[in-house]
Scaffold this motif. Structure first.
Motif, mmCIF file in Angstrom:
data_model
loop_
_atom_site.group_PDB
_atom_site.id
_atom_site.type_symbol
_atom_site.label_atom_id
_atom_site.label_comp_id
_atom_site.label_asym_id
_atom_site.label_seq_id
_atom_site.Cartn_x
_atom_site.Cartn_y
_atom_site.Cartn_z
ATOM 1 N N MET A 1 0.770 -1.309 -0.151
ATOM 2 C CA MET A 1 -0.067 -0.010 -0.160
ATOM 3 C C MET A 1 0.846 1.249 0.098
ATOM 4 O O MET A 1 1.722 1.426 0.618
ATOM 5 N N GLU A 2 0.703 2.323 -0.983
ATOM 6 C CA GLU A 2 1.223 3.345 -0.984
ATOM 7 C C GLU A 2 1.225 4.222 0.181
ATOM 8 O O GLU A 2 -0.260 4.624 0.822
ATOM 9 N N LYS A 3 2.227 4.910 0.680
ATOM 10 C CA LYS A 3 2.298 5.756 1.823
ATOM 11 C C LYS A 3 1.706 7.278 1.349
ATOM 12 O O LYS A 3 2.227 7.701 0.497
ATOM 13 N N THR A 4 0.690 7.837 2.138
ATOM 14 C CA THR A 4 0.276 8.938 1.810
ATOM 15 C C THR A 4 1.316 10.092 2.134
ATOM 16 O O THR A 4 1.764 10.053 3.348
ATOM 17 N N VAL A 5 1.660 10.954 1.539
ATOM 18 C CA VAL A 5 2.661 12.209 1.759
ATOM 19 C C VAL A 5 1.496 13.323 1.783
ATOM 20 O O VAL A 5 0.998 13.776 1.138
ATOM 21 N N ASP B 1 -3.000 16.394 0.652
ATOM 22 C CA ASP B 1 -2.324 15.187 0.195
ATOM 23 C C ASP B 1 -1.583 15.395 -0.824
ATOM 24 O O ASP B 1 -2.197 15.774 -1.878
ATOM 25 N N THR C 1 0.708 13.248 -2.420
ATOM 26 C CA THR C 1 1.257 11.882 -3.054
ATOM 27 C C THR C 1 1.331 12.000 -4.528
ATOM 28 O O THR C 1 2.109 11.711 -4.908
ATOM 29 N N HIS C 2 0.179 12.706 -5.101
ATOM 30 C CA HIS C 2 0.252 12.330 -6.548
ATOM 31 C C HIS C 2 0.189 13.929 -7.141
ATOM 32 O O HIS C 2 -0.300 14.130 -8.466
#
Length: 93
Positions: free
Chosen positions: A1-5, A53, A55-56
């Motif tokens: 699972m990708e970590k949320t930044v 967020d 992340t993306h």
């Protein structure tokens, strides 16, 4: 699972129409998801803190910070972007 930044965005300046919209639009344009927002009007001063967020995000946090600096200058606001880890380490008791 990708970590949320995550990052924290703070906005301070004279209250005027459209501040939240301008900041939110820049977030949306760069793929930044707004998670939480708190805002207050203190006399005639607008104060807002956003948890976002990144992340993306389409850009790195330094570039995002530069874009918010420019938006702040255009609108006589002080906008600061800080990575959540740095924010947390600065505010530990």
């Amino acid at each position: 699972m990708e970590k949320t930044v995550k990052a924290v965005i703070t906005v301070i300046g004279k209250d005027m129409v459209g501040i939240l919209a301008k900041v939110s639009n820049l977030c949306a344009d760069q793929g930044v998801n707004v998670l939480e927002v708190t805002q207050s009007i203190l006399q005639d001063m607008f104060v807002m803190v956003m948890l976002v967020d990144i992340t993306h995000a389409a850009v790195e946090i330094a570039d995002l910070s530069d874009q918010f600096d420019a938006l702040g200058r255009e609108n006589s606001l002080k906008i600061h972007v800080m990575h959540e880890d740095i924010f947390n380490s600065m505010h530990k008791i």
